[in-house]
Design a protein around this motif. Structure first.
Motif, short mmCIF file in Angstrom:
data_model
loop_
_atom_site.label_atom_id
_atom_site.label_comp_id
_atom_site.label_asym_id
_atom_site.label_seq_id
_atom_site.Cartn_x
_atom_site.Cartn_y
_atom_site.Cartn_z
N LEU A 178 54.29 73.36 -5.42
CA LEU A 178 53.61 72.74 -4.28
C LEU A 178 54.29 73.10 -2.97
O LEU A 178 53.63 73.36 -1.96
N PHE A 179 55.63 73.12 -2.98
CA PHE A 179 56.39 73.45 -1.77
C PHE A 179 57.19 74.75 -1.91
O PHE A 179 58.03 75.05 -1.07
N SER A 180 56.95 75.48 -2.99
CA SER A 180 57.74 76.69 -3.22
C SER A 180 56.89 77.85 -3.73
O SER A 180 57.37 78.70 -4.49
N ASP A 181 55.64 77.88 -3.31
CA ASP A 181 54.73 78.91 -3.79
C ASP A 181 55.24 80.30 -3.44
O ASP A 181 55.56 80.61 -2.30
N GLY A 182 55.34 81.16 -4.47
CA GLY A 182 55.74 82.54 -4.27
C GLY A 182 57.22 82.75 -4.06
O GLY A 182 57.64 83.88 -3.78
N LEU A 183 58.03 81.70 -4.23
CA LEU A 183 59.46 81.80 -3.98
C LEU A 183 60.25 81.87 -5.29
O LEU A 183 59.74 81.54 -6.36
N VAL A 184 61.51 82.30 -5.17
CA VAL A 184 62.43 82.27 -6.30
C VAL A 184 63.00 80.86 -6.42
O VAL A 184 63.45 80.28 -5.42
N ASN A 185 62.97 80.31 -7.62
CA ASN A 185 63.46 78.95 -7.79
C ASN A 185 64.96 78.86 -7.54
O ASN A 185 65.74 79.67 -8.05
N GLY A 186 65.37 77.86 -6.77
CA GLY A 186 66.77 77.60 -6.52
C GLY A 186 67.16 76.18 -6.84
O GLY A 186 68.27 75.74 -6.51
N GLN A 187 66.26 75.44 -7.48
CA GLN A 187 66.52 74.04 -7.79
C GLN A 187 67.23 73.92 -9.14
O GLN A 187 66.82 74.52 -10.13
N PRO A 188 68.31 73.13 -9.22
CA PRO A 188 69.07 73.01 -10.47
C PRO A 188 68.41 72.05 -11.45
O PRO A 188 67.52 71.28 -11.10
N LEU A 189 68.90 72.12 -12.69
CA LEU A 189 68.57 71.10 -13.68
C LEU A 189 69.52 69.94 -13.44
O LEU A 189 70.74 70.09 -13.58
N LEU A 190 69.00 68.80 -13.06
CA LEU A 190 69.84 67.65 -12.73
C LEU A 190 69.90 66.72 -13.92
O LEU A 190 68.96 65.98 -14.21
N ASP A 191 71.02 66.77 -14.64
CA ASP A 191 71.25 65.92 -15.80
C ASP A 191 72.46 65.04 -15.49
O ASP A 191 73.60 65.52 -15.45
N PHE A 192 72.22 63.75 -15.29
CA PHE A 192 73.29 62.86 -14.87
C PHE A 192 74.02 62.21 -16.05
O PHE A 192 74.85 61.32 -15.86
N THR A 193 73.70 62.61 -17.28
CA THR A 193 74.32 61.97 -18.44
C THR A 193 75.23 62.92 -19.22
O THR A 193 75.87 62.50 -20.17
N THR A 194 75.27 64.19 -18.86
CA THR A 194 76.02 65.18 -19.63
C THR A 194 77.05 65.87 -18.76
O THR A 194 76.75 66.31 -17.65
N ILE A 195 78.28 65.97 -19.27
CA ILE A 195 79.32 66.74 -18.61
C ILE A 195 79.54 68.02 -19.41
O ILE A 195 79.90 67.99 -20.57
N LEU A 196 79.28 69.15 -18.77
CA LEU A 196 79.49 70.44 -19.42
C LEU A 196 80.97 70.79 -19.42
O LEU A 196 81.67 70.59 -18.43
N GLU A 197 81.44 71.32 -20.55
CA GLU A 197 82.84 71.69 -20.70
C GLU A 197 82.96 73.18 -20.99
O GLU A 197 82.00 73.83 -21.43
N SER A 198 84.14 73.72 -20.78
CA SER A 198 84.39 75.13 -21.04
C SER A 198 84.06 75.47 -22.49
O SER A 198 84.46 74.75 -23.42
N GLY A 199 83.31 76.54 -22.69
CA GLY A 199 82.92 76.96 -24.02
C GLY A 199 81.58 76.44 -24.47
O GLY A 199 81.04 76.91 -25.49
N ASP A 200 81.00 75.48 -23.74
CA ASP A 200 79.68 74.98 -24.09
C ASP A 200 78.64 76.08 -23.95
O ASP A 200 78.63 76.84 -22.97
N SER A 201 77.75 76.15 -24.92
CA SER A 201 76.65 77.10 -24.89
C SER A 201 75.38 76.37 -24.47
O SER A 201 74.98 75.39 -25.10
N VAL A 202 74.78 76.84 -23.38
CA VAL A 202 73.60 76.17 -22.82
C VAL A 202 72.41 77.13 -22.86
O VAL A 202 72.48 78.23 -22.30
N SER A 203 71.35 76.70 -23.52
CA SER A 203 70.12 77.47 -23.58
C SER A 203 69.02 76.71 -22.84
O SER A 203 68.92 75.49 -22.96
N VAL A 204 68.21 77.44 -22.09
CA VAL A 204 67.09 76.84 -21.37
C VAL A 204 65.82 77.59 -21.73
O VAL A 204 65.78 78.83 -21.71
N ASP A 205 64.79 76.84 -22.08
CA ASP A 205 63.47 77.39 -22.38
C ASP A 205 62.56 77.05 -21.21
O ASP A 205 62.23 75.88 -20.98
N LEU A 206 62.14 78.07 -20.45
CA LEU A 206 61.21 77.88 -19.35
C LEU A 206 59.79 77.99 -19.89
O LEU A 206 59.38 79.05 -20.36
N GLN A 207 59.05 76.90 -19.81
CA GLN A 207 57.69 76.86 -20.31
C GLN A 207 56.72 76.80 -19.13
O GLN A 207 56.85 75.93 -18.26
#
Length: 259
Positions: A178-207
């Motif tokens: 709506l406010f980012s038509d045709g742009l490269v996404n720069g918005q993060p995934l905001l997860d306030f319940t998880t602390i990422l640690e060194s060695g964590d493997s993070v996979s994201v599925d963009l649907q």
């Protein structure tokens, strides 16, 4: 990965959307409602439709499976398949292949009633990379930014599903253009319940999802956060007062390891 306080089923969702309509329900209704959850993607199948029944709010959190249903998925290219029940309440395709741009119709006949849903699979948008950005505020030391190029022309909707160390999070993340038509996404995934640690493997599925599926997940988030006032169910895209959703969407995945 650490959870540093009680995990909410649905954390903060980054989403730009207009006001939505929700339907009030009686949480202790004596008549259970059918719940249908189905997906078709552009990845190789099989695709699954799960059918259960709702329970009263005061009942245990166990949802009875609906067995013996007739479940069919057809597309607008004259392909149709009757799904096989592979376990109680779980129905799978055998040969159907999802194709971007095609419209898919789900038909479920269960308990003497017919339920239908239509979903059009958007064009593929590739998840180019996952960027790590230092988080200067409270929480995890890193923010994860899914980088993808939104195609010009408003009306694109996205859902990100995050998996950490092979554990899929219940949280979900919604984007639209709506406010980012045709742009490269720069918005993060905001997860306030998880602390990422060194060695964590993070996979994201963009649907890439259609408008009605986006509306379902948005209203689901609003319901979970208590923003709807009176208790209400999410806005399903399935007919005949069924709960749940049917989604035809593309999928693009990337993985990053926390340094």
């Amino acid at each position: 990965m650490k959870k540093y306080f009680s995990h909410s089923l649905f954390a903060f969702v980054l989403v730009f959307s207009s006001c939505t309509k929700v339907i009030d329900i009686d949480l202790n209704s004596k008549d259970p409602q059918i719940v249908i959850e189905g997906n078709v993607t552009d990845q190789a199948g099989p695709y699954t439709v799960r059918i259960t029944q709702s329970v009263n709010f005061s009942a245990t959190n166990t949802f009875p499976e609906v067995t013996g249903a007739s479940v069919t998925i057809a597309d607008n290219a004259s392909n149709s398949e009757l799904l096989t029940e592979v376990s109680p309440g779980v129905y799978q395709t055998n040969t159907l292949q999802g194709v971007p741009g095609r419209t898919y119709t789900l038909t479920v006949i269960a308990n003497g009633k017919t339920y239908t849903s239509v979903s059009t699979m958007p064009g593929l948008v590739t998840l180019d990379s996952l960027l790590l950005e230092p988080n200067l505020s409270f929480g995890s030391p890193f923010l994860i930014i899914p980088r993808f190029q939104d195609p010009a022309g408003a009306g694109n909707y996205y859902r990100c599903v995050e998996t950490i160390n092979n554990v899929r999070l219940a949280d979900y993340f919604l984007y639209d253009d709506l406010f980012s038509d045709g742009l490269v996404n720069g918005q993060p995934l905001l997860d306030f319940t998880t602390i990422l640690e060194s060695g964590d493997s993070v996979s994201v599925d963009l649907q890439c999802i259609d408008k009605q599926v986006n509306l379902y997940f948005y209203s689901l988030q609003q319901t979970a956060s208590g923003n709807t006032g009176a208790p209400a169910n999410p806005e399903s895209n399935i007919s005949n007062h069924a709960l749940g959703y049917f989604s035809a969407h593309t999928s693009s995945k990337r993985l990053v390891v926390i340094p």
